[in-house]
Each structure stands twice: as structure tokens, then as C-alpha cells.
Motif scaffolding. Structure first.
Motif, PDB file in Angstrom:
ATOM      1  N   ALA A   1      -6.198  -1.841   3.307  1.00 53.91           N
ATOM      2  CA  ALA A   1      -5.654  -2.871   2.360  1.00 53.91           C
ATOM      3  C   ALA A   1      -5.902  -4.263   3.271  1.00 53.91           C
ATOM      4  O   ALA A   1      -6.281  -5.201   2.432  1.00 53.91           O
ATOM      5  CB  ALA A   1      -3.941  -2.710   2.482  1.00 53.91           C
TER       6      ALA A   1
ATOM      7  N   LEU B   1       2.015  -0.832  -6.377  1.00 49.08           N
ATOM      8  CA  LEU B   1       1.082  -0.680  -5.160  1.00 49.08           C
ATOM      9  C   LEU B   1      -0.247  -1.647  -5.345  1.00 49.08           C
ATOM     10  O   LEU B   1      -0.838  -1.491  -6.740  1.00 49.08           O
ATOM     11  CB  LEU B   1       0.648   0.523  -4.781  1.00 49.08           C
ATOM     12  CG  LEU B   1       1.984   1.543  -4.501  1.00 49.08           C
ATOM     13  CD1 LEU B   1       1.467   2.958  -4.299  1.00 49.08           C
ATOM     14  CD2 LEU B   1       2.688   1.051  -3.456  1.00 49.08           C
TER      15      LEU B   1
ATOM     16  N   TYR C   1      -2.911  -1.314  -2.953  1.00 53.65           N
ATOM     17  CA  TYR C   1      -3.723  -0.372  -2.799  1.00 53.65           C
ATOM     18  C   TYR C   1      -3.178   0.864  -2.750  1.00 53.65           C
ATOM     19  O   TYR C   1      -2.067   1.212  -1.973  1.00 53.65           O
ATOM     20  CB  TYR C   1      -4.310  -0.672  -1.305  1.00 53.65           C
ATOM     21  CG  TYR C   1      -4.876  -2.280  -1.288  1.00 53.65           C
ATOM     22  CD1 TYR C   1      -6.304  -2.515  -1.754  1.00 53.65           C
ATOM     23  CD2 TYR C   1      -4.251  -3.415  -0.927  1.00 53.65           C
ATOM     24  CE1 TYR C   1      -6.766  -3.636  -1.854  1.00 53.65           C
ATOM     25  CE2 TYR C   1      -4.901  -4.463  -1.072  1.00 53.65           C
ATOM     26  CZ  TYR C   1      -6.005  -4.754  -1.518  1.00 53.65           C
ATOM     27  OH  TYR C   1      -6.862  -6.007  -1.645  1.00 53.65           O
TER      28      TYR C   1
ATOM     29  N   LEU D   1      -5.095   3.829   5.181  1.00 57.25           N
ATOM     30  CA  LEU D   1      -4.709   2.846   4.203  1.00 57.25           C
ATOM     31  C   LEU D   1      -4.344   1.442   4.351  1.00 57.25           C
ATOM     32  O   LEU D   1      -4.976   0.656   3.651  1.00 57.25           O
ATOM     33  CB  LEU D   1      -3.830   3.595   3.366  1.00 57.25           C
ATOM     34  CG  LEU D   1      -3.312   3.196   1.933  1.00 57.25           C
ATOM     35  CD1 LEU D   1      -4.577   2.984   1.031  1.00 57.25           C
ATOM     36  CD2 LEU D   1      -2.201   3.655   1.437  1.00 57.25           C
TER      37      LEU D   1
ATOM     38  N   ILE E   1      -9.170   6.736  -1.793  1.00 62.29           N
ATOM     39  CA  ILE E   1      -8.253   5.491  -2.107  1.00 62.29           C
ATOM     40  C   ILE E   1      -9.033   4.829  -3.420  1.00 62.29           C
ATOM     41  O   ILE E   1     -10.424   4.654  -3.484  1.00 62.29           O
ATOM     42  CB  ILE E   1      -8.454   4.465  -0.759  1.00 62.29           C
ATOM     43  CG1 ILE E   1      -7.967   5.024   0.326  1.00 62.29           C
ATOM     44  CG2 ILE E   1      -7.903   3.311  -1.271  1.00 62.29           C
ATOM     45  CD1 ILE E   1      -8.163   4.257   1.569  1.00 62.29           C
TER      46      ILE E   1
ATOM     47  N   TYR F   1       0.887  -1.122  -0.116  1.00 59.27           N
ATOM     48  CA  TYR F   1      -0.064   0.169  -0.112  1.00 59.27           C
ATOM     49  C   TYR F   1       0.811   1.291   0.137  1.00 59.27           C
ATOM     50  O   TYR F   1       1.995   1.185   0.278  1.00 59.27           O
ATOM     51  CB  TYR F   1      -0.911  -0.088   1.275  1.00 59.27           C
ATOM     52  CG  TYR F   1      -0.133   0.069   2.595  1.00 59.27           C
ATOM     53  CD1 TYR F   1      -0.046   1.405   3.181  1.00 59.27           C
ATOM     54  CD2 TYR F   1       0.119  -0.974   3.322  1.00 59.27           C
ATOM     55  CE1 TYR F   1       0.560   1.252   4.322  1.00 59.27           C
ATOM     56  CE2 TYR F   1       0.860  -0.974   4.503  1.00 59.27           C
ATOM     57  CZ  TYR F   1       1.119   0.125   4.937  1.00 59.27           C
ATOM     58  OH  TYR F   1       1.736   0.180   6.196  1.00 59.27           O
TER      59      TYR F   1
END
Lengths: 234, 449
Positions: free
Chosen positions: B284, B242, B244, B280, B261, B188
Motif C-alpha cells: 500500500a 479498502l 488495497y 500488504l 493482492i 489496507y
């Protein structure tokens, strides 16, 4: 007073772990009382070092990994550093920076790294142990006492021509054996003190400031100007 | 369950009851300590039925863990968690003993536990987590571990005990790419694609050397400290793709953050860019557990109490916000948070140097207090057991006028008389506890200490 002190902060972008940048903040603080400006510039991996451009150098402490990475780069600057130091160039070298000026140092994993070799001291390691804690030392010449915090794995032994910065009153110092802490050689001051040393020991900061200014503008009576400045000592 | 394990649990519960209900003392670690004395393998024996998730890293553990727990509760899981932030082995044992008994139906059960970096190997080996969430590794309590790489090695030792565990990793942090374990990794981070600044981190940032060829890393953009879209200019080392990502920052204030996001809007009732990373990470993990993004969205919006370390306290007509500081990266994040305040405010800083604070105070010189000149600060108050250090730090940082108040009783009075309505007070861990105790005594802290 239209005067600027130029500081080379050696490897300041990778040897920056223990607050040693505060030494520049402290010098700037005292210099400002005299109307003098302090500029600092990082000289790091791959950067040329033109010693004449600087009035003072700071080389702080960092981690083994970074210290190992920079060693070959710094060794390429050995002759420039030697000339600067032998000509009385003022410098404060803390922890890793202090080790790096010497012959060699052994990292915590036992690996031996060559230093700059300009000063005769050398540094060995200690197995799974560090010297961590508050430390107080006294310089027998000036009778000044310095306070700080030490956090080092290396044990440093001084060589011929090197004087300690002080004798250990409490704490470990260079190596935990001979009661010495730090080094004075010409105008180079080496130490394991964090805290940082010039923020907590205004007497030493003023001493360095006088050395810097006397060398830069010798015709002026700097002692009379610097001595009365109110200093932080704790 | 073995007799020894039973005995250990009974002993822990008894001491917990006595401490909490008779002595009215904190019971977050001691009962666990007793239980471990009786059954040293207790941890293995405690957690047979739950899915286990460990959260570790130097900063953000508590909030990330709290957010994960909240999301999973909203999603209908039975959750065990060390919400008091008690993250050493005794505290974790304690958590599992006290919370396990309540689980007697067939609800899906998870244990989400924040773990101190140095306790990772032991906890991981005993609990066999399915997931490990890695927040970040910044310079923290150097007096204990020495170097960030040492801290990372301690975490790695924990990861190596569970090669089958999935790692939820902060992809923006280059240190996690060193000696990379073979585990499945989910990344993430921030993906602010419009930016390409080709810059380096500020000079006072740790961990900026590429693990491959040891060159100084460049960044397409930096979020804070050494986090961002890093790459090497001398070889092909760069941030991993990435899974997320935060794709946009919409609004940051000291009290809330609005961001996106994967282009979906989220809002959390807490300031600070660093807290978006925590949110975040929780997002995730939730997605990996099959929880819907909408559930996460809803949970974030509902929440206030989980952000306990930053709650506002009223002292007469003043609004006091207490924030925890313990290392330069954390302090800089707090300083940035204060800069999102539009109104004038008073600044307090309390510095202690006890074991839990870190006994080395040198880090205050690496925190960019000078940046606070951009804020409208009307009064500066310093205190704590190491008030002298923080006083000199701020004085040399260009704040010549300060009130020095090491006495906590006087400090609380002092706070009620500052010239601004808002007060931001940054304190190290034990200083914060002492202040909260004093605020409770003075009746300003609802619900007690």
C-alpha cells in the motif's frame, strides 16, 4: 466419577486482558485429576444469568473502557448476584471483576462508576500511576503464601464484614496503604493477582475446588480426595 | 547546521566507531543517546532533506519497515532505515546520523523508520513524516502502558503533530476507527468476498467493542485476533472501504505464503498469515509513493534475509526455526504458523520477563497452546528465566512430558539430540537474544551473534 463443574465466565469476551482465563485452565487441571469435567460458559452483555446453573463464577480483569461499558448490564444482575453470593456461591473476582462487585470505582480519568453494590468495598483511582510488579501475600488464617503479579490503577478499600485474602509481604496490594490484598467474603474470593492466581497457587486452587465440590455434592469427603493432589505453587 | 548539531554528530560517530570496531559491542542505541545529550533538538536538525515515513503499531513493525525499505531500494530510492529494530528515540537518532553521511548525490532520499508507540509523539513532532503506517494494536507489554487504548492514544498523539501526513491504516483493525484523526487515510486489509460468516471473535480477543454504541462487533470473516471485516449489528458502523486488499490466500506453509493482492499473485518467503498483513502494508505504501506493483512483486520474491527473525539455523542435522513471541496475539499467530508444518517437530519455548520482554508473564495463559495438540509434536522443551511459568502453562495445557532446561549451554546440546529433524523454538525477546548468543558461541550461527 461422572461429575461436571459448570463455570460462568462473566463478561469473559470483553474482560479478558490479563490472562485471567488461566484460572479456569487451572481448575480444570486439578478437577481432571479426580475425573471431574469443567465446563465454562461466557455470560456477557445482554445475556441472561441463571445462577442455579453454575457451580462457580469467574469475573476477570479488563480495561477501563470495557469495564465502564459492562457496568450497567451487570448492575441489572445485582439481585441475582446477591442471592448467589449470600447463598455461599463460590466465585473468583479478579481486578476489574473484583472492583465491580463493590460500591463504586473511579477510573483513571477520574470518572466514577457505580458497581454492583453487593460487597461493601470501594475503589478510588491514583493519578498517572499504576501498581505494577510482583507481589507476595500471606493469609494469616491458613498460613498459606500466594505469589502473583499485580497491574492496577485502582486502589480498593475493604468494608465491614470483608476479610483480606492476605497481608502484603512484598508489593502493593489493595491500596498500597493498609497492607491488605484482595478480599474473602462468604465464598467469594477477590484479588488483584494476575499470573493467574490459581495457576501459580495450587493451594488456593485446591481450596476453591473443595468449596465448589462440597457445595455440589456434600455427602462426599472431598477434603480427603483433594488434599493429596500434587499442587503447583511458585 | 548548528555547531551543537555538528558536535553531537561527531560524538555519536566516534562512540559508534569505538563500540563497534574496538569493543565489538552493539552500537544501535548508545551513540544516539550521547548525541541527544549534546543537542536535544538533534532530530529536527537531522532530517531536512528526506521524505520521512514512520511505521508503528504493536506487532509487525520490523518486518513491514524492512519490506518497505527493500521495495524502495529496488525502485531506486536512497533509503535510510533502522533495520536493527532499534525503534526508540536514541536508535532513530543513531540511524539518521550513521546513514545520512552516505547520501551525497541527487538520488531521491527517504527515511523509513519503525517507531516504538510511546516514542511516536516525540519522533513525529521532530521529523514531520509525510506518511505514517499503522500495523495493528494488540495487547502488548501491558505492564508498560496498561491498556490497548492507552497505546492507541500514544500513537494518536504522534499523528496529531502532523495533520498533513497521510496515514496508511490497517482497515481490518477496529481500534483505528476510534477518535479518528482528520488526516487523509488509506486503508489496507483482507477482502475475501466469498465469505460471510456472521460471527464474533473468539472470547479471548481484545478490542471487540464497537467504538460507536459499544456493542460486541460481528464479522463477515476474521483473519486473526480481532482483524477482519467487522460490523456492528446495532448501528451502521463497519469496516471502511479498502484501498488495497488481499483478495485471496493460495497457500500457507511455515516457510512461504502465496496470496493475491487485487487478484495479482504474490509470494513471500516467510510463513504466517500476519506477515501477509505486513507485506500488504508495504504494498500500500509503495503504491502511494508511485512504485509499480511489479516492483513490489519482484522485491518480495527476491527476499530471504529480511525475514531474519524467523530464519532457520542448522544444529548438526537439525533444522531450528526461532520465532519471537511477546503477547497472546503474536503467540497465537506463531501457533497457527506451526500448524502449517506437515512434518513432525520438536517444540521449544523460552520465557523471560525482563523489561524488553514485558515483566508480566500472565499473557501466556491467553495464548492458545492447547491448539498445538493438532500438530505432530514429538518433544517439548521449556527454558528461559521464567521456565517454571511456561512449564506449568504447557503442563496444564495437556503437555505433561517436558524437558526443563533453563541452562542455555545445555539447551543447545539438548536441541541437537531431539527425535525430530525440525525444531520450532518460540522465545521472548531477551531469551531469543541469549539463545542466539549461545548459538553463536557454539558456532551454529553463521556471521556471529
Amino acid at each position: 466419577m461422572n461429575l461436571t463443574i459448570q463455570i460462568a465466565h462473566l463478561y469473559g469476551n470483553i474482560m479478558n486482558t490479563y490472562g485471567d482465563y488461566g484460572n479456569i485452565v487451572a481448575l480444570r487441571y486439578y478437577a481432571k485429576m479426580l475425573g471431574i469435567v469443567v465446563n465454562d460458559k461466557i455470560v456477557s452483555l445482554g445475556d441472561p444469568l441463571v445462577a442455579d446453573e453454575y457451580d462457580f463464577m469467574l469475573f476477570g480483569g479488563g480495561q477501563d473502557f470495557e469495564e465502564k461499558v459492562l457496568a450497567p448490564d451487570f448492575r441489572q444482575k445485582a439481585s441475582i448476584m446477591q442471592e448467589y453470593i449470600e447463598n455461599g456461591g463460590p466465585m473468583l473476582a479478579v481486578c476489574g471483576g473484583y472492583q465491580m462487585l463493590g460500591q463504586y470505582f473511579v477510573m483513571s480519568n477520574g470518572e466514577k462508576i457505580s458497581g454492583l453494590g453487593v460487597l461493601p468495598h470501594y475503589t478510588v483511582n491514583q493519578a498517572n500511576s499504576r501498581f505494577i510488579g510482583n507481589i507476595t501475600i500471606k493469609n494469616s488464617q491458613t498460613q498459606e503464601t500466594y505469589h502473583g503479579f499485580e497491574n492496577h490503577q485502582g486502589r480498593t478499600f475493604l468494608g465491614a464484614g470483608e476479610q483480606p485474602l492476605g497481608e502484603v509481604i512484598s508489593g502493593h496490594g489493595n491500596n498500597g496503604e493498609d497492607q491488605s490484598e484482595g478480599v474473602i467474603y462468604q465464598n467469594v474470593f477477590g484479588t488483584y493477582f494476575h499470573g493467574p492466581i490459581l495457576t501459580r497457587n495450587g493451594n488456593l486452587a485446591k481450596r476453591l475446588l473443595k468449596i465448589i465440590l462440597n457445595r455440589k455434592l456434600p455427602e462426599k469427603d472431598w477434603d480427603t480426595l483433594v488434599d493429596p493432589l500434587p499442587a503447583e505453587n511458585f | 547546521m548548528k555547531l551543537k548539531t555538528h558536535l553531537a554528530i561527531v560524538a555519536a560517530k566516534t562512540s559508534h566507531f569505538i563500540l563497534k570496531n574496538i569493543l565489538h559491542r552493539s552500537a544501535t542505541a548508545f551513540p544516539g543517546k550521547i548525541a541527544l545529550k549534546i543537542d536535544p533538538n538533534l532530530l529536527q536538525n537531522l532530517n531536512e532533506k528526506s521524505t520521512t515515513i514512520l511505521v508503528t503499531g504493536t506487532n509487525g513493525k520490523t518486518l513491514t519497515t524492512a519490506l518497505c525499505a527493500k521495495i524502495m531500494r529496488t525502485a531506486g530510492f536512497k533509503v535510510m532505515t533502522n533495520s536493527s529494530g532499534s525503534n526508540m528515540i536514541q536508535g532513530i537518532v543513531n540511524t539518521l546520523i550513521m546513514q545520512q553521511s552516505k547520501n551525497h548525490n541527487n538520488q531521491k532520499s527517504v527515511a523509513i523508520l519503525e517507531v516504538d508507540e510511546a516514542n511516536m509523539a516525540q519522533v513525529s513532532a521532530a521529523l514531520k513524516p509525510e506518511f505514517i503506517v499503522l500495523t495493528n494494536i494488540f495487547r502488548d507489554q501491558m505492564d508498560r502502558y496498561g491498556e490497548i487504548y492507552t497505546t492507541y492514544d500514544k500513537i494518536l498523539a504522534g499523528i496529531k503533530k502532523v495533520p498533513q501526513a497521510t496515514l496508511i491504516v490497517n482497515g481490518d483493525s477496529p481500534i483505528f476507527q476510534r477518535n479518528k484523526p482528520q488526516n487523509r487515510q488509506i486503508y489496507y486489509g483482507f477482502d475475501l468476498t466469498n465469505k460471510n460468516e456472521n460471527r464474533q471473535a473468539p472470547s479471548n480477543t481484545d478490542g471487540v467493542l464497537s467504538p460507536t454504541d459499544h456493542s460486541i462487533l460481528h464479522y463477515r470473516f476474521l483473519t486473526y485476533a480481532n482483524l477482519g471485516a467487522y460490523y456492528s449489528v446495532t448501528d451502521d458502523f463497519k469496516r471502511p472501504p479498502l484501498n488495497y486488499a488481499v483478495t485471496k490466500i493460495n497457500n500457507l506453509t511455515p516457510k512461504e505464503s502465496e496470496f493475491e493482492i487485487e487478484h495479482k499473485p504474490f509470494r513471500i518467503e516467510i510463513g504466517g498469515l500476519y506477515n501477509i498483513y505486513n507485506a500488504l502494508a508495504a504494498y500500500a505504501l509503495a503504491c502511494e509513493l508511485g512504485i509499480k506493483p511489479e516492483t513490489v512483486q519482484r522485491t518480495f520474491e527476491q527476499n530471504q534475509q529480511i525475514f531474519g527473525r524467523q530464519e532457520a539455523i542448522n544444529i548438526k542435522d537439525k533444522e531450528l526455526t526461532i520465532v519471537l513471541i511477546k503477547n497472546p496475539v503474536g503467540a497465537n499467530a506463531i501457533i497457527d504458523l506451526m500448524l502449517t508444518e506437515k512434518d513432525p517437530f520438536s517444540l521449544g519455548v523460552l520465557l523471560n520477563a525482563n523489561y524488553a520482554d514485558g515483566i508480566d508473564t500472565s499473557w501466556i495463559w491467553d495464548a492458545d497452546f492447547e491448539k498445538l495438540h493438532q500438530a505432530s509434536i514429538k518433544k517439548v522443551i521449556v527454558g528461559g528465566e521464567r521456565y517454571r511459568d511456561i512449564h506449568v502453562r504447557l503442563k496444564m495445557g495437556g503437555f505433561p512430558t517436558q524437558d526443563i532446561e533453563p541452562d542455555l549451554t545445555k539447551l543447545v546440546n539438548h536441541l541437537s539430540n531431539v527425535p525430530t529433524k525440525k525444531i520450532y523454538l518460540a522465545a521472548t525477546y531477551t531469551a531469543m537474544l541469549q539463545l542466539r548468543e549461545q548459538l553463536a558461541k557454539s558456532g551454529y550461527l553463521k556471521g556471529g551473534f
